[in-house]
Design a protein around this motif. Structure first.
Motif, PDB file in Angstrom:
ATOM      1  N   HIS A  43       0.831  -1.199   0.000  1.00  0.00           N
ATOM      2  CA  HIS A  43       0.000   0.000   0.000  1.00  0.00           C
ATOM      3  C   HIS A  43       0.872   1.257   0.000  1.00  0.00           C
ATOM      4  O   HIS A  43       1.632   1.495   0.937  1.00  0.00           O
ATOM      5  N   GLU A  68      -0.307  -0.630  -4.509  1.00  0.00           N
ATOM      6  CA  GLU A  68      -1.774  -0.558  -4.402  1.00  0.00           C
ATOM      7  C   GLU A  68      -2.165   0.785  -3.798  1.00  0.00           C
ATOM      8  O   GLU A  68      -1.669   1.159  -2.734  1.00  0.00           O
ATOM      9  N   HIS A  79      -9.807   0.508  -4.902  1.00  0.00           N
ATOM     10  CA  HIS A  79      -8.377   0.223  -4.798  1.00  0.00           C
ATOM     11  C   HIS A  79      -7.838  -0.035  -6.203  1.00  0.00           C
ATOM     12  O   HIS A  79      -8.459  -0.741  -6.997  1.00  0.00           O
ATOM     13  N   HIS A 194      -9.826  -6.084  -6.637  1.00  0.00           N
ATOM     14  CA  HIS A 194     -10.999  -6.738  -6.005  1.00  0.00           C
ATOM     15  C   HIS A 194     -12.318  -5.984  -6.196  1.00  0.00           C
ATOM     16  O   HIS A 194     -12.860  -5.418  -5.233  1.00  0.00           O
ATOM     17  N   ASP A 252      -3.757 -11.421  -2.936  1.00  0.00           N
ATOM     18  CA  ASP A 252      -3.839 -10.358  -1.923  1.00  0.00           C
ATOM     19  C   ASP A 252      -3.291 -10.898  -0.600  1.00  0.00           C
ATOM     20  O   ASP A 252      -3.787 -10.600   0.477  1.00  0.00           O
TER      21      ASP A 252
HETATM   22 MN    MN Z   1      -7.150  -3.619  -1.389  1.00  0.00          MN
END
Ligand code: MN
Ligand code: AMP
Ligand code: MN
Ligand code: MN
Length: 291
Positions: A43, A68, A79, A194, A252
């Motif tokens: 992230h 991400e 996302h 996702h 993930d």
């Molecule tokens: Mn995510």
């Protein structure tokens, strides 16, 4: 064309953000799973890429640069998985830096709220560990469990960290359009992560939203994901085909304590992603560089 040994995983987290494994350890685990290529998608940071690249080379697998980003799409949050950008691109790094500054400001506000509730937490399980480059609510959830203030990770979110909970503070993010433009300017391509997690009233509404993202430069949809059942995957594959978008997929994987051992959970059974998809993604970056 599709060689069954060429499986890939384009969505994984390391200790640079909220994953449990160091980047190098993650690469070794992926090599043991016989994946041919993986993307590290922490992230808001690429701090794990250097270590991952070196370890991947030693382990004989390909490391795809990734990150991400959470972004706004009107009233919604989505996302975005950015791939194949130049990690040394100064403007893109400046963008990530700005996002992490907004994170830090929000983290301080959350810790202050927890303080008002009489709760002090230590974000690192072991104070000798280096701090993660990108810190978020998952770190706080684990810390709340360690401090005995929550029964589980999910309980920490519902009591304190989720939207509307006692210590919730919103975080400033870029819009989806700004995020996609930033990744593309650094030579990257972007996939919608996702899609099952996007709050939408109906499948046609989701398709309208994804179409709008395509208009501002989205290249792909993450059709394979650990949270997607076979029926959802089929729907997203059809949607990608209708919209003319490429497809990506990944576990993930966070390697969180409490999940099955990593060697069983990397590349979850229904998350089988062919390396052909990576070839398509790469062709999209090349197409843009030439055109
Ligand atoms: Mn995510
Ligand atoms: P942050 O990026 O710091 O806002 O944290 C967002 C991350 O926290 C998400 O990517 C999820 O992994 C996790 N998360 C968000 N909401 C919840 C929830 N209600 N329960 C469990 N995990 C959550
Ligand atoms: Mn995460
Ligand atoms: Mn993720």
């Amino acid at each position: 064309m599709s060689d069954p040994r060429r499986w890939i995983d384009l969505h994984m987290h390391s200790t640079a953000s909220d994953g449990a494994h160091r980047p190098a350890d993650l690469m070794r685990l992926c090599a043991a799973r016989r994946l041919s290529a993986v993307a590290l998608t922490d992230h808001d940071t690429t701090a794990g890429l250097a270590e991952a690249t070196e370890a991947a080379q030693e382990a004989g697998i390909e490391l795809v640069p990734g990150v991400e980003l959470a972004a706004t799409l009107g009233p919604r949050s989505v996302h975005l998985l950015c791939y194949l950008f130049d990690p040394a691109d100064a403007a893109f790094q400046q963008t990530l830096d700005q996002i992490r500054t907004w994170r830090r400001e929000r983290n301080e506000a959350i810790l202050a709220r927890l303080g008002q509730l009489g709760i002090r937490i230590e974000l690192r399980a072991d104070p000798r560990d280096p701090p993660p480059h990108s810190i978020g609510r998952p770190h706080m959830a684990h810390a709340l469990v360690r401090a005995g203030r929550a029964a589980s990770f999910a309980d920490a979110f519902s009591r304190f960290l989720a939207h509307g909970a006692a210590a919730y503070v919103p975080r400033k993010t870029l819009t989806a359009e700004e995020s996609i433009a930033a990744a593309r300017a650094a030579g990257g391509v972007v996939s919608l992560a996702h899609p099952c997690q996007i709050r939408c009233d109906s499948p046609p509404e989701l398709e309208t939203l994804v179409g709008r993202l395509k208009d501002v430069g989205l290249s792909a949809i993450e059709v394979y994901h650990s949270d997607h059942g076979p029926e959802q995957t089929r729907r997203y594959v059809e949607m990608a085909k209708r919209l003319g978008l490429a497809m990506t997929g990944g576990s993930d994987y966070h390697g969180r304590p409490g999940l099955p051992p990593p060697e069983q959970s990397i590349g979850f059974s229904h998350v089988r992603v062919s390396a052909d998809h990576l070839d398509v993604l790469r062709s999209l970056t090349n197409a843009r560089a030439v055109g």
